[in-house]
Write an enzyme that holds these catalytic residues in place. Structure first.
Site, PDB file in Angstrom:
ATOM      1  N   ASN A   1     -20.742 -13.733  -1.330  1.00  0.00           N
ATOM      2  CA  ASN A   1     -19.765 -12.674  -1.115  1.00  0.00           C
ATOM      3  C   ASN A   1     -20.531 -11.377  -0.934  1.00  0.00           C
ATOM      4  O   ASN A   1     -21.350 -11.028  -1.780  1.00  0.00           O
ATOM      5  CB  ASN A   1     -18.818 -12.565  -2.314  1.00  0.00           C
ATOM      6  CG  ASN A   1     -17.932 -11.328  -2.208  1.00  0.00           C
ATOM      7  OD1 ASN A   1     -17.503 -10.963  -1.116  1.00  0.00           O
ATOM      8  ND2 ASN A   1     -17.694 -10.677  -3.340  1.00  0.00           N
ATOM      9  N   GLY A   2     -20.260 -10.673   0.165  1.00  0.00           N
ATOM     10  CA  GLY A   2     -20.968  -9.417   0.426  1.00  0.00           C
ATOM     11  C   GLY A   2     -21.424  -9.401   1.865  1.00  0.00           C
ATOM     12  O   GLY A   2     -20.922 -10.162   2.705  1.00  0.00           O
TER      13      GLY A   2
ATOM     14  N   GLU B   1       1.742   6.060   5.365  1.00  0.00           N
ATOM     15  CA  GLU B   1       1.912   4.805   4.640  1.00  0.00           C
ATOM     16  C   GLU B   1       2.889   3.885   5.382  1.00  0.00           C
ATOM     17  O   GLU B   1       2.648   2.682   5.508  1.00  0.00           O
ATOM     18  CB  GLU B   1       2.393   5.105   3.203  1.00  0.00           C
ATOM     19  CG  GLU B   1       2.829   3.905   2.370  1.00  0.00           C
ATOM     20  CD  GLU B   1       1.750   2.851   2.166  1.00  0.00           C
ATOM     21  OE1 GLU B   1       0.594   3.079   2.554  1.00  0.00           O
ATOM     22  OE2 GLU B   1       2.090   1.771   1.649  1.00  0.00           O
TER      23      GLU B   1
ATOM     24  N   LYS C   1      -6.876  -8.877   0.114  1.00  0.00           N
ATOM     25  CA  LYS C   1      -6.347  -7.926  -0.867  1.00  0.00           C
ATOM     26  C   LYS C   1      -7.417  -6.999  -1.411  1.00  0.00           C
ATOM     27  O   LYS C   1      -7.173  -5.843  -1.675  1.00  0.00           O
ATOM     28  CB  LYS C   1      -5.693  -8.715  -2.008  1.00  0.00           C
ATOM     29  CG  LYS C   1      -5.051  -7.863  -3.088  1.00  0.00           C
ATOM     30  CD  LYS C   1      -3.596  -7.663  -2.816  1.00  0.00           C
ATOM     31  CE  LYS C   1      -2.931  -6.685  -3.758  1.00  0.00           C
ATOM     32  NZ  LYS C   1      -2.061  -5.761  -3.014  1.00  0.00           N
TER      33      LYS C   1
ATOM     34  N   LYS D   1       1.819   0.229   6.803  1.00  0.00           N
ATOM     35  CA  LYS D   1       2.469  -0.991   6.306  1.00  0.00           C
ATOM     36  C   LYS D   1       3.077  -1.786   7.450  1.00  0.00           C
ATOM     37  O   LYS D   1       2.984  -3.002   7.497  1.00  0.00           O
ATOM     38  CB  LYS D   1       3.530  -0.590   5.280  1.00  0.00           C
ATOM     39  CG  LYS D   1       3.818  -1.636   4.286  1.00  0.00           C
ATOM     40  CD  LYS D   1       3.128  -1.459   2.952  1.00  0.00           C
ATOM     41  CE  LYS D   1       1.681  -1.125   3.008  1.00  0.00           C
ATOM     42  NZ  LYS D   1       1.113  -0.832   1.709  1.00  0.00           N
TER      43      LYS D   1
ATOM     44  N   TRP E   1     -13.250 -14.298   3.971  1.00  0.00           N
ATOM     45  CA  TRP E   1     -12.680 -13.273   4.836  1.00  0.00           C
ATOM     46  C   TRP E   1     -13.812 -12.909   5.784  1.00  0.00           C
ATOM     47  O   TRP E   1     -14.813 -12.322   5.365  1.00  0.00           O
ATOM     48  CB  TRP E   1     -12.236 -12.070   4.008  1.00  0.00           C
ATOM     49  CG  TRP E   1     -11.635 -10.961   4.818  1.00  0.00           C
ATOM     50  CD1 TRP E   1     -10.364 -10.905   5.303  1.00  0.00           C
ATOM     51  CD2 TRP E   1     -12.273  -9.733   5.210  1.00  0.00           C
ATOM     52  NE1 TRP E   1     -10.169  -9.726   5.978  1.00  0.00           N
ATOM     53  CE2 TRP E   1     -11.324  -8.988   5.937  1.00  0.00           C
ATOM     54  CE3 TRP E   1     -13.541  -9.188   5.025  1.00  0.00           C
ATOM     55  CZ2 TRP E   1     -11.599  -7.738   6.471  1.00  0.00           C
ATOM     56  CZ3 TRP E   1     -13.818  -7.937   5.557  1.00  0.00           C
ATOM     57  CH2 TRP E   1     -12.846  -7.224   6.269  1.00  0.00           C
TER      58      TRP E   1
ATOM     59  N   CYS F   1     -15.104 -12.001   0.033  1.00  0.00           N
ATOM     60  CA  CYS F   1     -14.644 -13.362  -0.151  1.00  0.00           C
ATOM     61  C   CYS F   1     -14.535 -13.600  -1.653  1.00  0.00           C
ATOM     62  O   CYS F   1     -14.961 -12.772  -2.451  1.00  0.00           O
ATOM     63  CB  CYS F   1     -15.675 -14.325   0.420  1.00  0.00           C
ATOM     64  SG  CYS F   1     -16.219 -13.826   2.057  1.00  0.00           S
TER      65      CYS F   1
ATOM     66  N   HIS G   1       1.790  18.260  20.622  1.00  0.00           N
ATOM     67  CA  HIS G   1       0.439  18.582  21.085  1.00  0.00           C
ATOM     68  C   HIS G   1      -0.284  17.361  21.658  1.00  0.00           C
ATOM     69  O   HIS G   1      -1.516  17.356  21.721  1.00  0.00           O
ATOM     70  CB  HIS G   1      -0.375  19.194  19.942  1.00  0.00           C
ATOM     71  CG  HIS G   1       0.210  20.492  19.469  1.00  0.00           C
ATOM     72  ND1 HIS G   1       0.228  21.628  20.244  1.00  0.00           N
ATOM     73  CD2 HIS G   1       0.849  20.813  18.315  1.00  0.00           C
ATOM     74  CE1 HIS G   1       0.830  22.597  19.588  1.00  0.00           C
ATOM     75  NE2 HIS G   1       1.221  22.136  18.417  1.00  0.00           N
TER      76      HIS G   1
ATOM     77  N   GLU H   1       0.318  -3.464   9.438  1.00  0.00           N
ATOM     78  CA  GLU H   1      -0.357  -4.480   8.639  1.00  0.00           C
ATOM     79  C   GLU H   1       0.402  -5.802   8.581  1.00  0.00           C
ATOM     80  O   GLU H   1      -0.198  -6.865   8.701  1.00  0.00           O
ATOM     81  CB  GLU H   1      -0.512  -3.887   7.231  1.00  0.00           C
ATOM     82  CG  GLU H   1      -1.215  -4.737   6.240  1.00  0.00           C
ATOM     83  CD  GLU H   1      -1.274  -4.055   4.873  1.00  0.00           C
ATOM     84  OE1 GLU H   1      -0.570  -3.046   4.652  1.00  0.00           O
ATOM     85  OE2 GLU H   1      -2.017  -4.552   4.025  1.00  0.00           O
TER      86      GLU H   1
ATOM     87  N   ARG I   1      -8.554 -12.739  -1.908  1.00  0.00           N
ATOM     88  CA  ARG I   1      -9.769 -12.066  -1.447  1.00  0.00           C
ATOM     89  C   ARG I   1     -10.143 -12.446  -0.017  1.00  0.00           C
ATOM     90  O   ARG I   1     -11.077 -11.887   0.556  1.00  0.00           O
ATOM     91  CB  ARG I   1     -10.934 -12.409  -2.373  1.00  0.00           C
ATOM     92  CG  ARG I   1     -10.791 -11.830  -3.760  1.00  0.00           C
ATOM     93  CD  ARG I   1     -12.023 -12.105  -4.567  1.00  0.00           C
ATOM     94  NE  ARG I   1     -13.158 -11.431  -3.982  1.00  0.00           N
ATOM     95  CZ  ARG I   1     -13.704 -10.327  -4.458  1.00  0.00           C
ATOM     96  NH1 ARG I   1     -13.213  -9.768  -5.518  1.00  0.00           N
ATOM     97  NH2 ARG I   1     -14.738  -9.785  -3.850  1.00  0.00           N
TER      98      ARG I   1
END
Ligand code: F6R
Length: 589
Positions: free
Chosen positions: A96-97, A461, A584, A465, A72, A2, A484, A468, A27
């Site tokens: 935060n944490g 990637e 982010k 993306k 977050w 956060c 396979h 996301e 954040r």
């Protein structure tokens, strides 16, 4: 993870905290809140949703001191109750944490009579502070942090003291020294334009911040001073420049990101050569998109320098007791330089004797502070949660780093080749038309990105993306592995996007195209190999990229898959710059 920000002084605390939270929204943005001191009382304002929702609630707040939080969610769903600050007995806290031992602490506190109002891990902190408070907030904080396990940047205010008390362990915290007031924040952007100097607190530090000064104590509670550094945060608002989203603007800035990264490399090359002398093994690590860049970096190291290289996500690397000695170089790749797993992986590598090279877009971050050497990515601010131009900048930085390891001859060849690439990326961006493929992907039940070797890394990637920002399920897969198992998922509702940028492997990936087509799946090809273009032109959706050296092709195909994800998300009307459930900068495990 956060964002947190605090202020005390002669200014309007509500306005300052709101501005700081807006700049920290990258954040986390599922809820926001703030607590203010005025006339010996705490006023609490918190709401599920974006920071913007706080604005009308803060209009009438008149206060000289406040602490704010943008969340977050880790423990407890996004809701008004789970938003910070948490309050108990005239004390308010933002955190935060992650408090890893919160369940035991909570049980103990409840049996002592504490009433919990949220499902968060963080609320234990305010109850502990209340329990430990005997008229001195910093003393209560000192006792409280002794009980905590995990990571934290904490800020607290209490009704009977005109100060903010803070503490940090493994989550960043910065103090800012202003005229007529002082600041504290989890990250520099919160302090943009507010103060000239800052100090970065260290693990175990506890501090009290008043309007007139800052007193810092180390983990033994001895008074300490932490170096003052200039506040470099940019205060200008970063506009969209006519683009509907930051993601598009930032994708369009990819050529500049590569060009500036290549230029910046000149300034660090000699130091990097010295640091890498005698290196016999290379490990590359990072998370998410940075990990995908690291995968390509691994191939650069192996192919250019013929040095054994491994690549591992930072979250795995940390816990696998890696084989490392002082002839190992660990490249830690991170846009933000603050990702907890990457920072801790770097710390572990250092403690085991390795040299750590930070490849980062954040030139003053936890990662740069601990690294043996820094290779800058010069992508500039990246606002969209999804990484784009920073990824391509990381590829450029890793390309030149690997070439440095390979010696002067290869380096000068590579340096020449990469200088021409920004223009080729611009050409790619000008001609890229992803609209029809984006519609196909947007209406698919699943999208598989397939490729071999470097194309496989780019496939990962592309799939990340797309997931996301468009929420379309899918997978990045080595095209040779399709048969396979994953082939079982292919049907008319799926789309496979096959990347072919290496002529020597083209026929292998072309087999994958045929295997999917014969099971009724939709297929599109992204290629710059002439033979593949000729084979598939007119038969299936084909995205042609400019011809390019195979090692530099990921800088083009990377842009292509990112643009495809962007367009698909736009078709689906997603909130592209702030996708659901994400943030982010991921400063928790
Ligand atoms: C994906 C994305 C994330 C980040 C990851 C690492 O678009 O942005 O996967 O790449 O969270 O972040 P940094 O690079 O800041 O360490």
């Amino acid at each position: 993870m956060c964002g947190i920000v605090g202020y005390i002084g002669g200014g309007n605390a509500a306005e300052i905290i709101l501005g700081g939270l807006k700049r920290l929204e990258y954040r986390g943005y599922d809820s926001a809140g703030a607590a203010f001191l005025s006339d010996g009382k705490i006023q609490l304002v918190k709401k599920q949703g974006r920071v913007e929702k706080l604005a009308p609630l803060l209009k009438d707040v008149r206060s000289f001191a406040g602490i704010g939080h943008t969340r977050w969610a880790t423990h407890g769903e996004p809701s008004d109750a789970n938003a910070h600050p948490h309050l108990s007995d005239g004390i308010a806290v933002v955190h935060n944490g992650i408090i890893e031992n919160y369940a035991e602490l909570k049980a103990e506190l409840i049996s002592g009579g504490a009433k919990f109002l949220s499902d968060t891990d963080s609320e234990v902190v305010v109850h502990l502070l209340a329990k430990n408070y005997g008229g001195n907030l910093i003393e209560a904080m000192r006792k409280t942090v002794k009980a905590l396990e995990g990571s934290y940047a904490l800020m607290a205010i209490c009704e009977s003291e005109n100060k903010i008390v803070v503490a940090r362990y493994k989550s960043p915290l910065i103090v800012g020294y202003g005229d007529g007031g002082n600041f504290v924040a989890s990250d520099e952007p919160a302090l943009a334009g507010l103060c000239r100097d800052i100090s970065i607190l260290e693990d175990g530090d506890v501090a009290e911040i008043t309007a007139d000064g800052v007193n810092i104590f180390d983990k033994y509670f001895k008074p300490v001073t932490r170096a003052k550094e200039p506040n470099l945060a940019v205060s200008a608002s970063l506009g969209l420049e006519g683009c509907p989203h930051y993601m598009l603007k930032e994708l369009r800035e990819t050529p500049l990101s590569v060009e500036a990264t290549v230029r910046a490399f000149d300034g660090v090359k000699d130091n990097l050569s010295t640091v890498l002398k005698g290196v016999k093994r290379v490990i590359l690590t990072g998370c998410g998109t940075a990990y995908h860049a690291a995968l390509i970096g691994k191939r650069y190291v192996e192919c250019f320098a013929r040095i054994p290289a491994e690549c591992e996500t930072a979250g795995e690397f940390r816990y696998k007791n890696p084989v490392i000695d002082n002839s190992t170089a660990v490249f830690a790749v991170s846009q933000s330089g603050e990702t907890a797993d990457t920072v801790e992986a770097a710390r572990l590598a250092l403690s085991m004797g390795a040299k750590v090279i930070a490849v980062t877009n954040s030139h003053r971050s936890e990662l740069t502070r601990l690294a043996t050497a820094v290779v800058p990515v010069a992508a500039g601010p990246e606002i969209c949660v999804a990484a784009t131009k920073s990824y391509t900048g990381q590829l450029a930085a890793l390309y030149l780093s690997a070439a440095t390891l390979a010696g002067d001859e290869i380096y000068s060849e590579c340096a020449k080749k990469i200088k021409a690439i920004p223009a080729v990326i611009s050409e790619t961006l000008e001609n890229l038309d992803m609209r029809s493929l984006a519609h196909i992907c947007a209406s698919s039940s699943g999208v598989y990105f397939l490729g071999r070797d470097l194309d496989y890394a780019v496939a990962l990637e592309g799939s990340l993306k797309l997931k996301e920002i468009s929420y379309v399920a899918g997978e990045g897969y080595p095209s040779g592995e399709l048969k396979h198992g994953t082939l079982a998922l292919i049907d008319v509702n799926t789309t496979s996007v096959v990347l072919i940028t290496d002529k020597s492997l083209a026929s292998k990936s072309e087999n994958a195209v045929e295997q999917v087509l014969s099971r009724g799946g939709k297929v599109a090809v992204i290629t710059n190999v002439e033979e593949a273009e000729e084979r598939f032109a007119g038969k299936l959706p084909l995205i042609s990229l400019p011809a390019c050296d195979k090692f530099l092709s990921p800088l083009l195909s990377g842009v292509a898959v990112q643009m495809l994800a962007y367009k698909a998300a736009a078709v689906l009307g997603r909130e592209i710059d702030k996708p659901r459930n994400l943030a982010k900068s991921v400063t928790v495990e």
